[in-house]
Design an enzyme around this catalytic site. Structure first.
Site, short mmCIF file in Angstrom:
data_model
loop_
_atom_site.label_atom_id
_atom_site.label_comp_id
_atom_site.label_asym_id
_atom_site.label_seq_id
_atom_site.Cartn_x
_atom_site.Cartn_y
_atom_site.Cartn_z
N ARG A 1 -15.23 1.28 -21.80
CA ARG A 1 -16.22 0.59 -21.11
C ARG A 1 -17.81 0.39 -21.74
NH1 ARG A 1 -15.95 1.48 -15.71
NH2 ARG A 1 -14.56 3.19 -16.17
N CYS B 1 -6.34 -12.18 1.18
CA CYS B 1 -6.06 -11.77 2.45
C CYS B 1 -6.07 -10.43 2.55
CB CYS B 1 -4.49 -12.34 2.69
SG CYS B 1 -4.10 -12.80 4.37
N1 LLP Z 1 -9.70 7.51 -23.93
C1 LLP Z 1 -8.78 8.01 -23.10
C2 LLP Z 1 -7.86 8.81 -23.51
C3 LLP Z 1 -8.93 7.32 -21.90
O1 LLP Z 1 -7.83 7.45 -20.93
C4 LLP Z 1 -9.81 6.46 -21.49
C5 LLP Z 1 -9.94 5.61 -20.12
C6 LLP Z 1 -10.84 6.26 -22.42
C7 LLP Z 1 -10.77 6.70 -23.76
C8 LLP Z 1 -12.05 5.11 -22.14
O2 LLP Z 1 -12.68 5.52 -21.01
P1 LLP Z 1 -14.14 4.55 -20.87
O3 LLP Z 1 -14.85 4.89 -22.02
O4 LLP Z 1 -13.85 3.34 -20.87
O5 LLP Z 1 -14.60 5.22 -19.69
N2 LLP Z 1 -9.79 1.78 -14.51
C9 LLP Z 1 -10.79 2.55 -14.47
C10 LLP Z 1 -11.06 3.35 -15.61
C11 LLP Z 1 -9.83 4.14 -15.99
C12 LLP Z 1 -10.15 4.61 -17.55
C13 LLP Z 1 -8.89 5.32 -18.00
N3 LLP Z 1 -9.13 5.87 -19.29
C14 LLP Z 1 -12.13 1.53 -14.03
O6 LLP Z 1 -12.14 0.57 -13.89
O7 LLP Z 1 -13.16 2.22 -13.90
#
Ligand code: LLP
Length: 429
Positions: A288, A356
């Site tokens: 992110r 919907c």
């Molecule tokens: N590494 C691992 C092992 C992970 O599972 C994740 C995210 C990341 C790195 C990266 O995380 P970030 O830096 O992007 O926060 N769908 C959710 C987020 C789920 C993230 C799952 N794993 C949302 O829309 O906020």
């Protein structure tokens, strides 16, 4: 379209967003290459170049296309993939396989085979079963596979329950109790085809506090000490996951990257000194943080419905199918009426999607100027986990992704058509 210099419309990365909406239609995901690269370069200057023996891996689940792989590769970062599908995209983009970290709490036999046959850099093992599969496949292919073991450190980050992964009661990782860890160690250390490089944790996502990283590093350092004493095992690596929070609204207490990475590195250096451990190579895995703020979504306003003394619903031509995050996590967003950027916001409205579903609300209580059908709404910080989580719910074709670059704008992914919606179908009756 060349970058527009003078406009009263909302501009993003130097581009007039109203012109983009006109030219490419809405809903439209818009990504700034410059912002993505700027983020990667901040990782380079504030982490990779600041600390020796470090690596950064982009968590591709946030947003993945072959072009994104090219950008990440050219910035010198590695890639975290979490499925055969993500790995496939990376392979097709020609991404260097030795820079891939392959994750997942339920990798299939075929996915593991795919990863090993392509010589991915690391497999991040989530459970015991997986070790048996790796061992068997690697032996058959006569390879030695480098792995990390994922653990749940038993630390909770302050985030939505669905984005929290580091707590003890988690579907991710090997439990930290001695019996579970020793079972893994015995298996790994007796394998001719597996080389254990170290451990991995990922506490959660969109975290604004570094305490949970510091605590997790302490826990892993104690584990490294015990494994050194009990097994003579010297960990070469420590992967600290991703999760750094980004700007969605002005209520978010956004911190610079170094707020997280400095505290991680200080914790690693201090704990290693204290416990007389070799300093492992430290890996970070942001998703992110690299791409979230680099993206916006453009919508066209349709129905405006005023319920006297209740609220005004302003419906846009997208919503839950292109951004399920508000419905899933009560995620908050900010938005701008792009063609009225010079007008003072003076009223509150609720931005509704066109699905919907009563839960298809993109933003409750957004302050806007007068807003009417045909206006262009730009929702900010949609670069991460929007396109990658998009669906065809309600027969909605997924939007195009437009990449804004130095030399102009280019479509990165075509808009889906109605035709695409039935492409995989067989008419049976
Ligand atoms: N590494 C691992 C092992 C992970 O599972 C994740 C995210 C990341 C790195 C990266 O995380 P970030 O830096 O992007 O926060 N769908 C959710 C987020 C789920 C993230 C799952 N794993 C949302 O829309 O906020």
């Amino acid at each position: 379209m060349n970058k527009i210099k003078h406009t009263s419309n909302f501009t993003f990365a130097g581009y007039d967003t109203v012109e983009l909406a006109k030219k490419y239609g809405t809903p439209l995901y818009v990504l700034s290459e410059e912002i993505i690269r700027k983020k990667c370069r901040e990782i380079k200057s504030d982490f990779l170049e600041k600390y020796e023996n470090t690596k950064a891996v982009y968590a591709s689940k946030a947003f993945l296309t072959m072009t994104m792989c090219k950008i990440i590769e050219s910035e010198g970062l590695g890639l975290d993939v979490v499925s055969g599908g993500e790995l496939y995209i990376a392979i097709k983009a020609g991404f260097p396989m030795e820079k891939i970290f392959f994750h997942g709490n339920n990798k299939s036999y075929n996915e593991i085979e795919m990863a090993i046959s392509h010589d991915v850099g690391r497999i991040v093992v989530d459970h015991m079963d997986e070790l048996y599969m790796i061992e068997e496949i690697a032996a058959r292919m006569d390879k030695k596979v480098k792995i990390l073991i994922r653990i749940a450190p038993g630390v909770e980050g302050d985030t939505h329950k669905f984005m929290s992964t580091g707590q003890k009661d988690s579907k991710f990782g090997i439990p930290l109790d001695k019996k579970s860890i020793d079972e893994v160690m015995i298996k790994v250390l007796n394998s001719e085809h597996i080389e254990l490089m170290g451990f991995h944790f990922h506490i959660g996502s969109n975290l604004f506090d570094n305490e949970c990283y510091v605590k997790s590093v302490e826990i892993v350092a104690r584990l490294y000490k015990r494994l050194k004493d009990d097994f003579g095992f010297i960990a070469k690596e420590l992967n600290t996951g991703g999760g750094y929070g980004i700007y969605y609204t002005n209520r978010d207490g956004v911190k610079p990257l170094r707020y997280y990475t400095d505290s991680i590195m200080n914790a690693v250096l201090e704990n290693c000194k204290l416990l007389d451990l070799d300093i492992p190579s430290v890996i970070i895995e942001p998703g992110r943080w690299i791409v979230g703020e680099a993206g916006i979504t453009l919508y066209t306003v349709g129905a405006v419905k005023d319920i006297p003394d209740v609220r005004t619903y302003v419906s846009v031509d997208g919503g839950l199918p292109d951004n399920p995050r508000p419905a899933l996590y009560s995620a908050k967003y900010e938005a701008i009426v792009a063609n009225k950027y010079d007008k003072e916001p003076d009223r509150y409205v609720t931005i509704a999607g066109k699905c919907c579903e009563s839960g298809d609300i993109l933003i409750w209580d957004l302050k806007v100027p007068e807003i009417e059908r045909g206006d262009i709404l730009a929702v900010l910080s949609t670069g991460a986990y929007n396109h990658s989580m998009a669906s065809n719910y309600n027969g909605t074709p997924r939007p195009a992704v437009l990449l804004l670059g130095k030399d102009g704008e280019r479509i990165m992914i075509e808009r889906e058509s109605y035709e695409d919606l039935i492409k995989r179908e067989r008419i049976i009756f």
